[in-house]
Design an enzyme around this catalytic site. Sequence first.
Site, PDB file in Angstrom:
ATOM      1  CG  HIS A  75      -1.882  -1.161   1.181  1.00  0.00           C
ATOM      2  ND1 HIS A  75      -2.926  -1.215   0.283  1.00  0.00           N
ATOM      3  CD2 HIS A  75      -1.943  -2.309   1.895  1.00  0.00           C
ATOM      4  CE1 HIS A  75      -3.597  -2.349   0.459  1.00  0.00           C
ATOM      5  NE2 HIS A  75      -3.017  -3.030   1.428  1.00  0.00           N
ATOM      6  CD  GLU A 127      -3.482  -6.736   1.217  1.00  0.00           C
ATOM      7  OE1 GLU A 127      -3.717  -5.608   1.703  1.00  0.00           O
ATOM      8  OE2 GLU A 127      -3.650  -7.793   1.851  1.00  0.00           O
ATOM      9  CG  ASP A 165      -3.723   0.574  -2.476  1.00  0.00           C
ATOM     10  OD1 ASP A 165      -2.681   0.667  -1.782  1.00  0.00           O
ATOM     11  OD2 ASP A 165      -4.851   0.379  -1.971  1.00  0.00           O
TER      12      ASP A 165
END
Length: 366
Positions: free
Chosen positions: A251, A282, A284
């Site tokens: 992230h 994950e 982003d």
Amino acid sequence: MRNLTLLLVFALAVTLIGACDSSPNNDTDPDPAPPDSTGQQNPDPTTLRGWADSAGVNIGTAVADNPLRTEDQYAEVLTREFNQVTPENVMKWNTIHPSRDSYNFGPGDTLVDTAEANDMDVHGHTLVWHSQNPSWLEDNSWSEDTLKTIMEDHIRTVVNHYGDRVQEWDVVNEAIGDGGSRRPTIWQNTIGDEYIAEAFRIADDANPDATLYYNDYGITGLNNKSDGVYDLVRNLVEQEVPIDAVGLQAHLSTDGGAPSLEELSENIQRFNELGLEVGITELDVAIPIGDGEPTDEQLQTQADIYERMLTACMEADDCSNFTMWGFTDRHSWIPNFSDGEDGAALIFDESYDYKPAYNALIRVLN
Ligand code: XIL
């Protein structure tokens, strides 16, 4: 001969595509695709999944339950662009195990059905975690033995329910704190250090074919926390605990903190050298926009980070899973998580138009 004909047809198609602009959003349209190394045209060269299939990598995304059920375009883009999915929330304890004696597989089954119908792999998320647990679990003072029994029942029931329809599992999520030592959780505090090894042994017993992950955030670079995770998994490997992979959540933000290519590559390599696969699980890249729109410069910085992450994964000895935490800014956890300060973290905008980050990934894949 057949190859030559295909090649000519393809060259003509590329010329025609170049000549007529049928794109809804030409500025950010992905590059036209060349044939793959065999000279054959990629089955669907204009999608991420077409290129990912050719390159032999899994390009995944977290999937949110509500839009999957209610928004046609969400499901269309999902199945067009990705060959792997991770349930964003529906396999967490608070959904899948609402009371000690009951399981709720409906929402997880919907996603797994979609994946199966569209030839996508499933990365199960997550079997043992400190967050999004139901109050029946958290608000009780269990004895060590009882909590072990509860954990074992949960892992066996969930992993058995999905069997070979779920190929990978995040067995333990976020067990290490920022300083690199064990995070105090209900599992750690009640069962002690052994809970992690135990969780992997149970998951492996329930499905010996699944790829079993330890997954955590803040560990893409070289730092105290990634050192702590390295020590943890090295120890598990030394004890012959059946762990297969380390998930780097990733992230990230355009505002600093993303690792350099060299640092990320070095980090992936040290896990690979333990005999473990690495997955970007994950990804982003949040942009500090508040209520506004990202600037072109911010979008470019974001694209550079996506490109770097995929490049490191593709160059690594063993990084076969590259998953983003969602795909459209219309449905991303970032605005909520950042109290509205950040947003625009994904590769499609709120209208499902391609962002520069999408094109950057296509470039890396071909
Ligand atoms: C997030 C989801 O995206 C949100 O919808 C939910 O409200 C909170 O959890 N690390 C993880 C994920 O392992 O499960 C988290 O997902 C994001 C951080």
